[in-house]
Each structure stands twice: as structure tokens, then as C-alpha cells.
Enzyme design. Structure first.
Site, PDB file in Angstrom:
ATOM      1  CG  ASP A  89      -1.979  -0.984   1.268  1.00  9.04           C
ATOM      2  OD1 ASP A  89      -2.031  -1.821   0.348  1.00  9.04           O
ATOM      3  OD2 ASP A  89      -2.790  -0.953   2.210  1.00  9.04           O
ATOM      4  CG  HIS A 146       2.549  -8.695   0.682  1.00  9.77           C
ATOM      5  ND1 HIS A 146       2.021  -9.834   1.240  1.00  9.77           N
ATOM      6  CD2 HIS A 146       2.316  -7.690   1.580  1.00  9.77           C
ATOM      7  CE1 HIS A 146       1.485  -9.538   2.419  1.00  9.77           C
ATOM      8  NE2 HIS A 146       1.653  -8.242   2.642  1.00  9.77           N
ATOM      9  CB  SER A 252      11.176   3.989   4.364  1.00 12.25           C
ATOM     10  OG  SER A 252      12.013   4.746   3.527  1.00 12.25           O
TER      11      SER A 252
END
Length: 289
Positions: A89, A146, A252
């Protein structure tokens, strides 16, 4: 005001601040921890309805909260054939071709793939004329990372460095930002060639973890550390598309490098400034590879 913020980035003891914040984030400080988690949720508008554990009181430390899991099924993987999916995300900072070994950081700012990968020209050459994508994770975002495609781990590189903040302001004003900050590079072998996933540290990023090595904490200093892994046999580590590969304890940026002709086209919406959700379509693979 922006010039003052940038100047403070250069003079602030960033490593010391990050270590202190890291100790607090790992501490189980009871009411103090709960108060900070509640403040953070309100300040950054964190959507706790997506979390597997939506009650803030369930998290004993800030790190537990920050690296929270999502509910099952909340980020379904795109099921189209021949694609990559978004690994995180976040928001797309930049994406495009790697030209003459250079990667776009921001308008008018570039850095080299050799520097990003810790100085190994052979590693960087594997991505010559390929593509890159940079995704920034904001404080409110889900902070597990992921796999965009199934891959077998071949190398991990720890590169020591600075801990500048990573945001649009510093990207525009700190030359070579992503190749200057502390980072962990993971190189995977995939059906379309090598994939580099670069997890870039920043101010108050307490640590970077991978699922195979845990927290990556080499001795302090300026030495680059490299680990190589078997890509065949029973000891090979293959991570499926969508599987978790790492996480930030405080967040980050992820920079991905792809081999030449690995990507046919980026998906709609994969443009600077656009938000991403893990599991959504990221790119079409080149079917000729």
C-alpha cells in the site's frame, strides 16, 4: 520554510534519533504506548477497520501496531494471467525506464542503479535498459511488503548509509536520496528475469525485516554486507506472488528494478502520485520472455 526543513535534515543526528525512536517503538510501556497509538491513529487517519485486530488496545508495543496484519481477504490478489501485482500500500513516486544505468528520483534528479545496489556493477548490469518503480509508504499505510511476482531469493545486500526523511520534499532536494540512505536489497530470480526489491530506510525507521533473515542488523560501520542463497535444491527459498517478503518498523520506500523486457506495460493508474493497494494489478509481463 522548505529550505529550513532540508537544512535540518542535514544537521539532525538522524541515526541517534532513529535509535531512540526505535527503542520507544519496541517498548511495552502500557498506558504511554496506548496513548501514542491512539494519537497516531487520529493524527494520520489510520483505517483500523482493515486490521486483523482492529482494537488498538490489543497491541502491546507501537511496533506491533505499526506492522499490523490485515484481515483475510481485504487485499485480494488480481487473478489475471501474466501480470505482476502491487507489493505494498502506498503512492507511486516515480516509475519508468532505467536509461544508461540511471533512475529518476524526481524531476531533474537521477541516481545510478550501481549506487542503489551497493556498488556491485555486475548486479546493476542485470537491470540495464530495464524498468523501475518507486513506491512511498505513508505513516497511515499498511507496512508489510509482498512479492509482486513469484521469485526465488538469490542475494541480499545490506548497504549502510544516511537516514534522511523520504518524502516528496526530500526527493526533490536531496541528491541521490535513495542511494544515500540505509537500505536492504533483495534480488530474486523470476520467470521474467531478475527482480530487485530495495527497502529504503529513513529518519525514525527503526529497522527493516525480511521473512528469511528477521531484522537485518549488521555491525555499525560503512561496510556493505552481502549474503548469497541457493536458487535450486531443498535450501532454495521461493516466495509466491503475494507472499510477505519483509516489513518496515516505521515506514519508508520500496524501489523495484526489473530486467530489460520483463514488463510489457504498466497497468492503468501506475503513475506518479497515484495510490496503490497491495494485490492490485501493477504491470503486464512480456509474454515473449
Amino acid at each position: 520554510m522548505d529550505s529550513v526543513k532540508i537544512a535540518l535534515q542535514y544537521i539532525m543526528p538522524k541515526h541517534l534519533v532513529s535509535r531512540l525512536v526505535g527503542k520507544f517503538a519496541a517498548a511495552k510501556a502500557g498506558a504511554l504506548t496506548q496513548a501514542f497509538i491512539n494519537w497516531f491513529i487520529k493524527q494520520y487517519k489510520v483505517d483500523m477497520s482493515e486490521a486483523a485486530q482492529s482494537d488498538p488496545k490489543a497491541y502491546a508495543s507501537f511496533n506491533d501496531f505499526f506492522t499490523r496484519a490485515l484481515k483475510d481477504g481485504i487485499r485480494p490478489l488480481c487473478q489475471e494471467d501474466g501480470i505482476m501485482v502491487h507489493p505494498v500500500d502506498g503512492a507511486v513516486s516515480q516509475r519508468g525506464p532505467i536509461e544508461a544505468g540511471q533512475i529518476v528520483q524526481a524531476k531533474g534528479h537521477h541516481y545510478s542503479s550501481v549506487a542503489l545496489l551497493g556498488g556491485d556493477e555486475k548486479d546493476a548490469a542485470r537491470f540495464d535498459n530495464g524498468d523501475f518503480a518507486t513506491i512511498y509508504l505513508a505513516p497511515k499505510d499498511y507496512h508489510r511488503i509482498h512479492m509482486p511476482i513469484t521469485g526465488t531469493l538469490s542475494k541480499m545486500i545490506y548497504v549502510p548509509g544516511e537516514l534522511f526523511s523520504v518524502n516528496p520534499l526530500t526527493a526533490q532536494n536531496v541528491p541521490g536520496l535513495f542511494a544515500r540512505n540505509e537500505r536492504v536489497v533483495a534480488i530474486f530470480e523470476t520467470q521474467v528475469g531478475p527482480l530487485a526489491m530495495v527497502l529504503v530506510g529513513a529518519t525514525i525507521v527503526a529497522s527493516i525485516e525480511t521473512v528469511w533473515a528477521g531484522t537485518v542488523t549488521p555491525p555499525a560501520g560503512k561496510q556493505v554486507f552481502t549474503w548469497e542463497y541457493p536458487t535450486t535444491g531443498s535450501d532454495a527459498l521461493t516466495l509466491e506472488k503475494g507472499a510477505e517478503m519483509g516489513r518496515f518498523k516505521l515506514g519508508s520506500t520500496v524501489v523495484m528494478l526489473f530486467a530489460q523486457d520483463a514488463i510489457d506495460t504498466f497497468a492503468a493508474g501506475v503513475d506518479p502520485g497515484e495510490t496503490t493497494r497491495m494485490g492490485q494489478k501493477f504491470a503486464n509481463l512480456n509474454k515473449s520472455k
